[in-house]
Design a protein around this motif. Sequence first.
Motif, PDB file in Angstrom:
ATOM      1  N   LEU A  88      37.766  45.825  41.325  1.00 38.84           N
ATOM      2  CA  LEU A  88      39.212  45.201  40.254  1.00 38.84           C
ATOM      3  C   LEU A  88      40.275  46.544  39.827  1.00 38.84           C
ATOM      4  O   LEU A  88      41.492  46.903  40.014  1.00 38.84           O
ATOM      5  N   ARG A  89      39.558  47.829  39.356  1.00 34.74           N
ATOM      6  CA  ARG A  89      39.962  48.311  39.145  1.00 34.74           C
ATOM      7  C   ARG A  89      40.739  48.835  39.668  1.00 34.74           C
ATOM      8  O   ARG A  89      42.332  49.735  39.191  1.00 34.74           O
ATOM      9  N   GLY A  90      40.070  49.031  40.796  1.00 39.73           N
ATOM     10  CA  GLY A  90      40.894  50.031  41.723  1.00 39.73           C
ATOM     11  C   GLY A  90      42.412  49.501  42.150  1.00 39.73           C
ATOM     12  O   GLY A  90      43.220  49.852  42.449  1.00 39.73           O
ATOM     13  N   HIS A  91      41.969  48.205  42.378  1.00 38.82           N
ATOM     14  CA  HIS A  91      42.985  47.571  43.132  1.00 38.82           C
ATOM     15  C   HIS A  91      43.916  47.128  41.767  1.00 38.82           C
ATOM     16  O   HIS A  91      45.609  47.153  41.911  1.00 38.82           O
ATOM     17  N   ILE A  92      44.240  46.643  40.659  1.00 38.96           N
ATOM     18  CA  ILE A  92      45.035  47.415  39.544  1.00 38.96           C
ATOM     19  C   ILE A  92      45.553  48.519  39.322  1.00 38.96           C
ATOM     20  O   ILE A  92      47.008  48.923  39.501  1.00 38.96           O
ATOM     21  N   THR A  93      45.094  49.947  39.576  1.00 38.49           N
ATOM     22  CA  THR A  93      45.671  51.105  39.358  1.00 38.49           C
ATOM     23  C   THR A  93      46.306  51.111  40.168  1.00 38.49           C
ATOM     24  O   THR A  93      47.690  51.726  40.052  1.00 38.49           O
ATOM     25  N   ARG A  94      46.099  50.538  41.721  1.00 35.80           N
ATOM     26  CA  ARG A  94      47.336  50.928  42.546  1.00 35.80           C
ATOM     27  C   ARG A  94      49.271  50.009  42.791  1.00 35.80           C
ATOM     28  O   ARG A  94      49.551  50.264  42.855  1.00 35.80           O
ATOM     29  N   GLN A  95      48.120  48.604  41.897  1.00 40.77           N
ATOM     30  CA  GLN A  95      49.562  47.782  41.416  1.00 40.77           C
ATOM     31  C   GLN A  95      50.194  48.711  40.322  1.00 40.77           C
ATOM     32  O   GLN A  95      52.002  48.508  40.475  1.00 40.77           O
ATOM     33  N   LEU A  96      49.561  49.069  39.421  1.00 38.10           N
ATOM     34  CA  LEU A  96      50.353  50.367  38.667  1.00 38.10           C
ATOM     35  C   LEU A  96      51.280  50.443  38.992  1.00 38.10           C
ATOM     36  O   LEU A  96      52.463  51.480  38.892  1.00 38.10           O
ATOM     37  N   LEU A  97      50.112  51.926  39.314  1.00 35.76           N
ATOM     38  CA  LEU A  97      51.009  52.727  40.867  1.00 35.76           C
ATOM     39  C   LEU A  97      52.509  52.377  41.311  1.00 35.76           C
ATOM     40  O   LEU A  97      53.591  52.736  41.580  1.00 35.76           O
ATOM     41  N   ALA A  98      52.134  50.913  42.109  1.00 35.16           N
ATOM     42  CA  ALA A  98      54.004  51.095  42.352  1.00 35.16           C
ATOM     43  C   ALA A  98      54.440  50.684  42.331  1.00 35.16           C
ATOM     44  O   ALA A  98      55.365  50.118  42.267  1.00 35.16           O
ATOM     45  N   GLU A  99      54.525  49.476  40.330  1.00 36.32           N
ATOM     46  CA  GLU A  99      55.283  49.266  39.404  1.00 36.32           C
ATOM     47  C   GLU A  99      55.715  50.119  39.105  1.00 36.32           C
ATOM     48  O   GLU A  99      57.287  50.334  39.038  1.00 36.32           O
ATOM     49  N   LEU A 100      54.910  51.457  38.964  1.00 36.29           N
ATOM     50  CA  LEU A 100      56.108  52.914  38.163  1.00 36.29           C
ATOM     51  C   LEU A 100      56.721  52.992  39.624  1.00 36.29           C
ATOM     52  O   LEU A 100      57.687  53.616  39.105  1.00 36.29           O
ATOM     53  N   ARG A 101      56.172  53.371  40.357  1.00 35.00           N
ATOM     54  CA  ARG A 101      57.259  53.711  41.909  1.00 35.00           C
ATOM     55  C   ARG A 101      58.434  53.122  41.837  1.00 35.00           C
ATOM     56  O   ARG A 101      59.730  53.744  42.080  1.00 35.00           O
TER      57      ARG A 101
END
Length: 71
Positions: free
Chosen positions: A45-58
């Motif tokens: 779950l942490r990995g999924h959330i981290t990818r989502q956050l990185l996409a939001e930052l991009r």
Amino acid sequence: MGTGNLILAYRELWGEFTGSMAQERERRLLESGADLSQPTKVRTLRGHITRQLLAELRDYFDQQKGSDGPR
């Protein structure tokens, strides 16, 4: 990108009380309501959330490039 720009992005995207991506990730993890008793599931779950956050930052920084500069 400087640290100040990153902190500004965190605050604009996730609110003034988020000081880091890790803080936001943990907040979302807790709010997900998922069963956190299984370490493997929590890691996933942490990995999924981290990818989502990185996409939001991009997306945020891509929008900033298209504007007249930082807000």
